[in-house]
Design an enzyme around this catalytic site. Structure first.
Site, PDB file in Angstrom:
ATOM      1  N   LEU A 170       0.854  -1.192   0.000  1.00 41.00           N
ATOM      2  CA  LEU A 170       0.000   0.000   0.000  1.00 41.00           C
ATOM      3  C   LEU A 170       0.887   1.238   0.000  1.00 41.00           C
ATOM      4  CD1 LEU A 170      -3.029   1.019   0.342  1.00 41.00           C
ATOM      5  CD2 LEU A 170      -2.386   1.420   2.731  1.00 41.00           C
ATOM      6  N   TYR A 201       6.421  11.997   4.415  1.00 39.44           N
ATOM      7  CA  TYR A 201       4.980  12.036   4.126  1.00 39.44           C
ATOM      8  C   TYR A 201       4.154  12.579   5.302  1.00 39.44           C
ATOM      9  CZ  TYR A 201       6.227   8.756   0.324  1.00 39.44           C
ATOM     10  OH  TYR A 201       6.789   8.128  -0.760  1.00 39.44           O
TER      11      TYR A 201
END
Ligand code: A2P
Length: 326
Positions: free
Chosen positions: A23, A58
């Site tokens: 993912l 991130y």
């Protein structure tokens, strides 16, 4: 290669293995509410994913760690079942900064090790707290880049047990060769994470990497979220492609599933990002059909050799990777 939802690991050259689908977790922070990343990772693990791709950069790595730890505590998975890839950002490429950067990732994740740690881009930026350093005129502040010295510091992190496997990202052939030919190389890069999908199939880099036992990990395998601030939107949307959609009809799959199947069937790891429960599950349903050899060739022929992620703003960096043919 037999791939199934329950068993879809590829061997790595250092004796470890990597699940062929992971993912992706990069999402524009301003467009992502708190907790969405953690929820998505938990849905993914429940759906069968055993590989999560993330980064300190991130700003949601803490949520990834929280989700993995929760699923371990629940008894759904064991730590050794889950593969996490973290990334060393461009402002931390000086050798003395490598271990502290990895330790910061481990602290944020609240995990003892990561499975894979990769140099995110081969270009060093001015060290400091600013991830995207510029001067008062907006000019990028670059830094002396010594990829071999950075690599040696990464090797020490593996020897210390903080990371199981080492890799790179956005490296071209010359930059891979720099590492592979480094005198005294102790640990080879096991992977190179690069843009890869039916419109950018990377035939030459893939062949080179296969010859050197380096696994290609495909980022943007669905053609990105098409954010015009960093995506080349002159290349058409991948998922609207006529062939991918017609093959989807044949197999009762979506264009996204065909694009992902294409890559895994040729041994390329995919890390589609989705924070949507239905699409997270959809992207994992790629083990119950097989494209024919002719269909694989037809998809390969869609290659336009045009990147969505060009990073043109850094084109004047001495180590900008995309001026070379591959
Ligand atoms: P979302 O998170 O809303 O699902 P890539 O991995 O190539 O960067 O693509 C990510 C983009 O594609 C995200 O915008 C994601 O949005 C979207 N996406 C993910 N899975 C699918 C799918 N199966 N069909 C269509 N769009 C998808």
């Amino acid at each position: 290669m037999l791939l199934s939802a329950a068993d879809h690991r590829l061997p790595l050259s250092d004796g470890n293995s990597i699940p062929i689908i992971g993912l992706g977790t990069f999402s524009e922070p301003q467009a992502t509410y708190n907790g969405l990343c953690a929820t998505s990772v938990k849905i993914a693990i429940d759906a069968g994913y055993r590989h999560i791709d993330g980064a300190y950069l991130y700003k949601n790595e803490h949520e990834v760690g929280e989700a993995i730890r929760e699923k371990i505590a629940e008894g759904k998975v064991r730590r050794e079942d889950v593969f996490y890839c973290g990334k060393l950002w461009a402002t931390n490429l000086d050798p003395e900064m490598v271990r502290p950067a990895l330790e910061r990732t481990l602290k944020v994740l609240k995990l003892d090790y990561v499975n894979l740690y990769i140099i995110e881009i081969p270009m060093a930026f001015k060290p400091g707290d600013e991830a995207y350093p510029r001067d008062e005129n907006g000019k990028w502040l670059y830094h002396k880049t010594n990829l071999c010295a950075t690599w040696e510091a990464l090797e020490a992190c593996k020897d210390a047990g903080l990371v199981k496997s080492l890799g790179v990202s956005n490296f071209n052939r010359r930059q891979l060769e720099l590492i592979l030919n480094k005198p005294g190389l102790k640990h080879k890069p096991v992977s190179n994470q690069v843009e890869c999908h039916p419109y950018f199939t990377q035939p030459k880099l893939l062949k080179f990497c296969q010859q050197h036992d380096i696994v290609i990990i495909a980022y943007s395998p669905l053609g990105t979220a098409r954010n015009p601030t960093w995506v080349n939107t002159s290349s058409p949307p991948l998922l609207e492609d006529a062939l991918l959609n017609s093959l989807g009809k044949k197999y009762k799959k979506t264009a996204a599933q065909i694009a992902l199947r294409f890559n895994i069937q040729r041994g390329v790891v995919v890390i589609p990002k989705s924070f949507n429960p239905a699409r997270i599950k959809e992207n994992f349903q790629i083990f119950d059909f097989r494209l024919t050899e002719d269909e694989m060739k037809d998809i390969e022929a869609l290659n336009k050799n045009v990147r969505y992620v060009e990073m043109l703003m850094w084109q004047d960096h001495p180590e900008y990777p995309f001026n070379d043919e591959y």
